[in-house]
Motif scaffolding. Structure first.
Motif, PDB file in Angstrom:
ATOM      1  N   ILE A 159      33.283  30.728  47.298  1.00 54.96           N
ATOM      2  CA  ILE A 159      32.179  31.679  47.178  1.00 54.96           C
ATOM      3  C   ILE A 159      32.592  32.903  47.978  1.00 54.96           C
ATOM      4  N   LEU A 160      32.807  34.020  47.291  1.00 54.72           N
ATOM      5  CA  LEU A 160      33.229  35.260  47.928  1.00 54.72           C
ATOM      6  C   LEU A 160      32.094  36.265  47.852  1.00 54.72           C
ATOM      7  N   ASN A 161      31.562  36.630  49.010  1.00 53.36           N
ATOM      8  CA  ASN A 161      30.443  37.576  49.087  1.00 53.36           C
ATOM      9  C   ASN A 161      29.320  37.187  48.130  1.00 53.36           C
ATOM     10  N   ASP A 184      46.161  36.486  51.223  1.00 51.00           N
ATOM     11  CA  ASP A 184      46.294  36.512  49.765  1.00 51.00           C
ATOM     12  C   ASP A 184      44.979  36.935  49.109  1.00 51.00           C
ATOM     13  N   LEU A 185      43.868  36.393  49.609  1.00 45.34           N
ATOM     14  CA  LEU A 185      42.561  36.737  49.050  1.00 45.34           C
ATOM     15  C   LEU A 185      42.272  38.221  49.204  1.00 45.34           C
ATOM     16  N   VAL A 232      35.040  33.111  57.318  1.00 45.02           N
ATOM     17  CA  VAL A 232      35.191  31.926  56.476  1.00 45.02           C
ATOM     18  C   VAL A 232      34.339  30.820  57.077  1.00 45.02           C
ATOM     19  N   ASN A 233      33.368  30.352  56.306  1.00 44.08           N
ATOM     20  CA  ASN A 233      32.464  29.288  56.762  1.00 44.08           C
ATOM     21  C   ASN A 233      31.872  29.610  58.136  1.00 44.08           C
ATOM     22  N   GLU A 246      33.183  35.767  53.398  1.00 42.08           N
ATOM     23  CA  GLU A 246      32.581  37.102  53.387  1.00 42.08           C
ATOM     24  C   GLU A 246      33.646  38.100  53.817  1.00 42.08           C
ATOM     25  N   ILE A 247      33.831  39.145  53.016  1.00 35.32           N
ATOM     26  CA  ILE A 247      34.696  40.251  53.381  1.00 35.32           C
ATOM     27  C   ILE A 247      33.782  41.431  53.673  1.00 35.32           C
ATOM     28  N   LEU A 248      33.803  41.892  54.905  1.00 32.00           N
ATOM     29  CA  LEU A 248      32.908  42.957  55.334  1.00 32.00           C
ATOM     30  C   LEU A 248      33.719  44.231  55.556  1.00 32.00           C
ATOM     31  N   VAL A 249      33.391  45.276  54.805  1.00 31.41           N
ATOM     32  CA  VAL A 249      34.088  46.548  54.890  1.00 31.41           C
ATOM     33  C   VAL A 249      33.381  47.423  55.914  1.00 31.41           C
TER      34      VAL A 249
END
Length: 105
Positions: free
Chosen positions: A43-45, A59-60, A75-76, A97-100
Motif C-alpha cells: 500500500i503506497l500512499n 527501488d520503490l 514503512v509500517n 508513505e512517501i512524503l514530499v
C-alpha cells in the motif's frame, strides 16, 4: 575518466510484465526475462501497488519517480532514513508513505 560508464539504479516496472527497463541518461535498455517476474503487493500512499519481489525502498523511490526529490519515507509507521533505503527490503502488504517536502508559508 573520459568515456566512463555510470550505472544508474533506476528502472521502470510494470506489474505482470516480463521486462525491466534500465536507463542511464537518455539511453534506455530493455531486458526480457524468460520467466514471469514475481511481485508483491504494498500500500503506497493509500493505494495498492504491485512491485517486484525483493525491491528495496530505494527501488520503490525510482519506480514512483521520487528518487531525485527530497522525501521522507515511512514503512509500517517506521521512518526509513536515507542511508537505510538501499538495505530496507519491502515485504508483501507493507504500508508505505512517501512524503514530499513542500515549501511555503
Amino acid at each position: 575518466m573520459a568515456g566512463a560508464i555510470t550505472l544508474v539504479r533506476t528502472f521502470h516496472f510494470e506489474a505482470n510484465a516480463e521486462h525491466v527497463y534500465l536507463s542511464s541518461g537518455t539511453k534506455q535498455t530493455g531486458y526480457h526475462y524468460p520467466f514471469p517476474m514475481s511481485t508483491i503487493g504494498i500500500i503506497l500512499n493509500g493505494e495498492r501497488r504491485e512491485i517486484p519481489a525483493g525491491a528495496t525502498v530505494a527501488d520503490l523511490l525510482c519506480i514512483a519517480d521520487a528518487g531525485r526529490q527530497p522525501v521522507a519515507v515511512v514503512v509500517n509507521e517506521n521512518i526509513v532514513r536515507p542511508d537505510q533505503r538501499d538495505s530496507c527490503i519491502l515485504q508483501d502488504e507493507d504500508q508505505v508513505e512517501i512524503l514530499v517536502f513542500a515549501g511555503g508559508g
